[in-house]
Design a protein around this motif. Structure first.
Motif, PDB file in Angstrom:
ATOM      1  N   LYS A 103      -0.537  -1.475   4.684  1.00  5.88           N
ATOM      2  CA  LYS A 103      -1.340  -0.665   5.209  1.00  5.88           C
ATOM      3  C   LYS A 103      -0.981  -0.317   3.855  1.00  5.88           C
ATOM      4  N   SER A 104      -2.100   0.406   3.265  1.00  8.04           N
ATOM      5  CA  SER A 104      -1.946   0.434   1.798  1.00  8.04           C
ATOM      6  C   SER A 104      -2.459   2.822   1.819  1.00  8.04           C
ATOM      7  N   GLU A 128      -4.976   5.713   0.562  1.00  7.14           N
ATOM      8  CA  GLU A 128      -6.114   6.244  -0.234  1.00  7.14           C
ATOM      9  C   GLU A 128      -6.211   6.994  -1.016  1.00  7.14           C
ATOM     10  N   GLU A 129      -6.929   7.544  -2.383  1.00  8.54           N
ATOM     11  CA  GLU A 129      -7.018   8.302  -2.954  1.00  8.54           C
ATOM     12  C   GLU A 129      -6.813   9.394  -2.635  1.00  8.54           C
ATOM     13  N   SER A 130      -7.361   9.975  -1.105  1.00  2.83           N
ATOM     14  CA  SER A 130      -7.663  11.407  -0.470  1.00  2.83           C
ATOM     15  C   SER A 130      -6.617  11.313  -0.132  1.00  2.83           C
ATOM     16  N   THR A 174      -5.126   1.829   6.826  1.00  2.00           N
ATOM     17  CA  THR A 174      -4.929   2.498   5.911  1.00  2.00           C
ATOM     18  C   THR A 174      -3.886   3.757   6.091  1.00  2.00           C
TER      19      THR A 174
END
Length: 652
Positions: A533-534, A536-538, A570
């Motif tokens: 998983k990664s 995000e900016e949010s 994510t």
């Protein structure tokens, strides 16, 4: 066969090349060999090797001479009046030693039958020594059975000597006048050879045992029945710093007074006595050691004792390894991107160079023990123990015994052999006292003494043990405020506050929030590569909007929980940041206001399993691998949630 008959058969072979079938097979083979190598049958005198070579031969065979010498001397006393010569050779036939009276020695000198001569068949013709070594047999020869004429006045009986692996290492021979030949001579040298071989085996066994005992890290001392030392290994000499000659002057009952030396069971059963904590008194020093005493019984009689011991430090080192009293983390394990945290780490690295007390203050979850372990591993004590103690977890009435230890019978319920405390376990290393603000006030005065003197006296003990320790304490309280409120001693506070380290909370170092979260996520991605998983900016802004009262520990737990629960690739902002909700809102369910639905964690797990099974074509083995659980565990969940793999395969 008479000497005259032997003479005629010898002449037939020498002058007419005729070998009588009555010549013994071993002798006949040797005669042929001598003729083949052109030995002069009318010579037969030995030739002495140069002194330099003789010196190396004697040096190489010194062990054989030491073993055979006493046996040869005893044997000579039996034949002293018979004018016989005893001879010892090496495996090649070089004479190492001879014993005989003046008459036989003079006769032997005429033949050069003396130390340093090579007495092989090729050198001096057929003789008992040469045949015994060459053919590995016991043999008696007399008169003209010898190949060379100069030997016909002699009778010789020889037997090879074998080493520990059965190889021939030498020969023992008895020689005299041919007219004095007697069958008992061969029996005598055979018995002597057997006695020498037995001594070789015994010596080898003793050397093996001595090597094994000397290689032991435990000190080992053997006592006779009067309790005097008769042997000690190298470790015992090193531990006690004394030689056997001096130690044997002491009655060992005075050295180990705690041992029940008059135990009547020792005289019958040979029962072993062991103590993990025993006092060993020798002159001035008093050693704390682990000890084992075993009685030596022979024919039902007590002949002595075997005492093995080691300093208690060695036992404590073993205990520390087994119980995990070591530091696992270094400064490389502390994630930091924020300048404030980097300065804190630099300060901690500087403190690691010194042995002064360190006070670490910081909120819960900031990593105080992580810093303590890193400081230990960066110091010159890194090879020593790291003993961590949570002050708040020890019952008030057990604080002193846990930290200082106790002697035998110190209180009701104490172990019969006593017990070392945490401070002793930390000797030559670091003791980390976490939650020091929770330490009972009545115990703080004793703790102050240990911190000042670096020595500890066990409960019920009579002497103090000097310790080589570094003390690191940590607290999530403000100890200065505790001092003002009279709940913490001021003198103890100043003793600990030599080197102070303040670990800032996560909310005061915003750059570390995203950095630490990314490191934690990477760890789980490596552990479960099928579910990477990664962020995000949010999601990162989502993390930075929270004040993290549980600090780094809370952040790590949140990333782990989010990793397990999020169904996509994510991390989800819908996973709550704190554990006050029993349900989790997920976008896209079509229920509730704003398109948000409410699912329980079990519902989330069920949908996650179904989704992965669809992606694996209903293959249970592959799905279990991607979920990082066992096949059996997955089947239990399928049964629990009523999931049918057959239905999933049909729907694909």
């Amino acid at each position: 066969m008479t000497l005259e008959e032997k003479k005629r058969r010898w002449e037939d072979f020498i002058y007419h090349d005729k070998l009588d079938e009555k010549v013994p097979a071993a002798v006949a083979a040797s005669w042929r060999k001598c003729r083949q190598v052109s030995v002069d049958p009318f010579d037969g005198r030995g030739k002495k090797v140069p002194d330099s070579i003789l010196k190396s031969i004697l040096k190489e065979n010194r062990w054989l001479m030491e073993i055979a010498g006493p046996i040869m001397k005893n044997l000579f006393q039996i034949v002293i009046d018979s004018h016989f010569l005893l001879v010892l050779t090496d495996s090649c036939g070089y004479i190492l030693d001879t014993i005989g009276d003046r008459t036989i020695n003079e006769k032997a000198e005429n033949l050069c039958f003396e130390t340093g001569m090579l007495w092989s068949d090729e050198e001096v013709g057929s003789n008992a020594i040469g045949i015994a070594l060459d053919q590995n047999i016991q043999i008696q020869m007399s008169g003209a059975e010898h190949y060379c004429l100069t030997h016909h006045e002699w009778t010789c009986s020889a037997a090879p000597i074998h080493g520990i692996n059965g190889e021939v290492v030498g020969c023992i021979n008895i020689s005299g006048s041919a007219e004095a030949v007697h069958s008992h001579s061969l029996g005598i040298v055979t018995a002597a050879s057997f006695a020498i071989e037995t001594q070789i085996l015994q010596r080898h066994s003793m050397e093996l045992m001595r090597t094994a005992l000397d290689s032991s890290s435990d000190g080992i001392i053997l006592l006779d029945h009067t309790f005097r030392s008769i042997w000690m290994n190298r470790s015992a000499q090193s531990i006690l710093n004394i030689q056997l000659e001096e130690l044997s002057n002491h009655d060992f009952r005075d050295i180990m007074p705690e041992v029940a030396w008059d135990n009547p069971e020792w005289r019958t059963s040979g029962k072993q006595y062991s103590r993990t904590d025993c006092k060993l008194k020798l002159n001035k020093p008093v050693f704390a050691c682990s000890a084992s005493v075993v009685p030596i019984l022979s024919d039902g009689k007590l002949n002595g004792f075997s005492v093995s011991f080691n300093k208690l430090e060695s036992l404590l080192q073993t205990v520390n390894k087994v119980t995990g009293n070591h530091a696992s983390y270094t400064f490389d394990h502390i994630y930091a991107q924020d300048p404030l945290m980097k300065r804190t780490i630099q300060m901690a690295k500087k403190y690691a160079k010194y042995d002064g007390c360190i006070l670490i203050e910081g909120e819960s979850g900031t990593g105080k023990e992580l810093f303590a372990q890193a400081i230990h591993n960066a110091s010159n004590r890194a090879e020593g123990p790291f003993v961590a103690v949570n002050s708040s977890s020890i019952p008030r009435d057990l604080v002193e015994s846990e930290l200082f230890g106790y002697e035998k019978g110190a209180f009701t319920g104490a172990l019969k052999e006593g017990k070392p405390g945490k401070f002793e376990l930390a000797d030559h290393g670091t003791i980390f006292l976490d939650e020091i603000g929770e330490m009972p006030l009545e115990f703080q005065a004793k703790l102050l003494r240990v911190a000042q003197l670096h020595s500890v006296q066990r409960l019920g003990g009579k002497y103090e043990k000097k310790l080589d320790i570094r003390i690191i304490v940590a607290t999530n309280r403000n100890l200065k405020e505790e001092v003002l409120q009279k709940t913490f001693r001021e003198d103890l506070y100043f003793r600990f506050n030599v080197l102070k380290l303040n670990i800032p909370p996560l909310r005061e170092r915003p750059e570390d929030i995203a950095y630490c979260a990314l490191q934690f996520l990477e760890h789980f991605n490596e552990r479960y590569p099928e579910q990477k998983k990664s962020m995000e900016e949010s999601f990162i802004r989502h993390l930075q909007s929270y004040n993290w009262p549980g600090n780094v520990r809370e952040l790590q737990n949140y990333i782990e929980r989010n990793f397990y629960i999020s169904t996509g690739d994510t991390l989800s902002v819908q996973v709550p940041l704190y554990d006050t909700l029993e349900t989790i809102e997920l976008q896209g369910s079509g229920n509730g206001p704003g398109g948000y639905g409410v699912l329980t964690l079990e519902q989330i797990e069920r949908e996650n399993i179904q989704e992965i099974l669809r992606g694996c074509g209903g293959n249970v083995d592959l799905a279990a691998e991607r979920l990082a659980i066992s096949r059996a565990a997955l089947y239990r969940r399928l049964k629990k949630y009523g999931i049918s793999t057959r239905e999933i395969r049909k729907s694909i």
